[in-house]
Design an enzyme around this catalytic site. Structure first.
Site, short mmCIF file in Angstrom:
data_model
loop_
_atom_site.label_atom_id
_atom_site.label_comp_id
_atom_site.label_asym_id
_atom_site.label_seq_id
_atom_site.Cartn_x
_atom_site.Cartn_y
_atom_site.Cartn_z
N SER A 67 1.58 -1.27 -0.21
CA SER A 67 0.09 -0.37 -0.12
C SER A 67 0.60 1.40 -0.02
CB SER A 67 -0.38 0.28 1.14
OG SER A 67 -1.74 -1.20 1.77
N ASN A 68 2.49 1.52 0.35
CA ASN A 68 2.73 2.30 0.85
C ASN A 68 3.84 2.56 -0.85
OD1 ASN A 68 3.65 3.79 2.97
ND2 ASN A 68 5.48 3.57 1.97
N LYS A 195 0.89 -9.94 7.54
CA LYS A 195 1.08 -9.05 7.96
C LYS A 195 -0.28 -8.35 9.07
CE LYS A 195 2.05 -4.11 6.80
NZ LYS A 195 2.30 -3.37 5.86
#
Length: 342
Positions: A67-68, A195
């Site tokens: 996502s980053n 995660k």
């Protein structure tokens, strides 16, 4: 350093299907941003500089296209170029005396077929693991059995990389996997970790207590590194570690050394800064790159449209500067200590 176009493919797959997958070591894993040139192409030199910087800081592993990393903004060609750039830097710069560096590629899609294809492409580019969100587009039609079949089918494919489950409800239309389902999936020999960006430390504790040996249980943000470590978690996969990798790694080190008050104090500072990163997302992390690494990294602060960079002097930019000032000072001190100890 060679450009990715000059690289030959890895001599053999990093994790053949007929061999046990690489176990993810405990530690700090960094979901890297995507960097772009002025003409909106993948910035290979910036990607490689940042990879080398993180390796020098002693991070355990690297995540690309999470996502980053603006994965949803990248083409297949761009994804491959970024992975190859990171792989090339690891090949040249990593200290492999402590073992190989895991290179985890985001490979999320809504269908089993497309997810396997993304895994195959990431494997060919040199990635060692795949980070996979649960499918969420048809959330209202799916139950946990459907989600289990999705992950088990991917993990069982000869083309797929070892799988790390990415439990991030905000990025999966609200799909939140509970500890019962995650423990079922953890029994698959090629599903090797999770995660937890859901922030549920109770779930983290249950998984750490009951998952099979070698199954990586990591928090998905830096504001609960200490909490996760206390209950037996194995590390963090945190966007803030792009800016403060040494501070993130220092928290469990202090705890393991019995310096609990110092670990708690550092976690407080990291949590303050991470709240700024959580509120501003990858745009805020990118905006902070020149703050932490100097004005030469100004180009790294630019996201891809439809997003625009946070301009210096704006309220949001000033909020990042204020909110991360304490962590910046700590990270600089830790970097100076590391340089002095060499």
């Amino acid at each position: 350093m060679d450009s990715p176009s000059q690289l030959s493919p890895p001599a053999s797959p990093s994790d053949p299907i007929d061999q046990p997958p690489m176990v993810l070591p405990r530690g700090v894993y960094v979901p890297m941003p995507a960097f772009f040139t002025a003409d909106d192409e993948i910035d290979i030199p910036a990607t490689q500089r940042h990879t080398a910087r993180l390796l020098a800081a002693g991070v355990t592993g690297l995540v690309i296209h999470g996502s980053n990393g603006e994965a949803v903004h990248l083409s297949s060609r761009e994804r491959r170029a970024a992975i190859e750039a990171v792989v090339d830097t690891v090949r040249h710069d990593a200290d492999l005396a402590h073992g190989p560096v895991p290179i985890i590629a985001g490979c999320s899609a809504q269908s089993v077929r497309e997810t396997i294809a993304l895994c195959r492409e990431a494997r060919e580019a040199g990635a060692t693991h795949a980070l996979v969100l649960p499918p969420g587009y048809y959330r209202g039609l799916m139950n946990h059995e459907d989600i289990a079949r999705y992950y088990e089918a991917i993990a069982s494919s000869p083309s797929a990389l070892p799988i790390i489950i990415y439990n991030f409800p905000a990025a999966a239309n609200g799909v939140d996997l509970n500890s019962d389902l995650l423990l079922r999936l953890a029994a698959h020999p090629r599903i090797v970790g999770v995660k937890l960006t859901c922030g549920n430390t109770g779930k983290l504790a249950r998984l750490a207590a009951s998952a099979p040996p070698g199954f990586f249980v990591g928090g998905g943000s830096a504001d609960f590194i200490l909490q996760g470590h206390i209950v037996g978690g194995h590390g963090t996969i945190s966007g803030l570690a792009n800016l403060a990798p040494r501070a993130c790694a220092r928290i469990p080190e202090l705890f393991d050394a019995g310096r609990i008050a110092e670990a708690r104090s550092l976690q407080h500072e990291v949590a303050k800064a991470d709240w700024v990163a959580i509120k501003t997302g990858f745009i805020g992390v990118k905006a902070a790159m020149p703050m932490f690494y100097g004005p030469s990294e100004a180009s790294c602060a630019v996201p891809r449209l439809p997003f625009t960079r946070l301009e210096e002097g704006s309220e949001a930019f000033d909020g990042i500067r204020r909110g991360m000032a304490g962590l910046l000072e700590i990270e600089r001190r830790l970097a100076a200590e590391a340089a002095g100890g060499k």
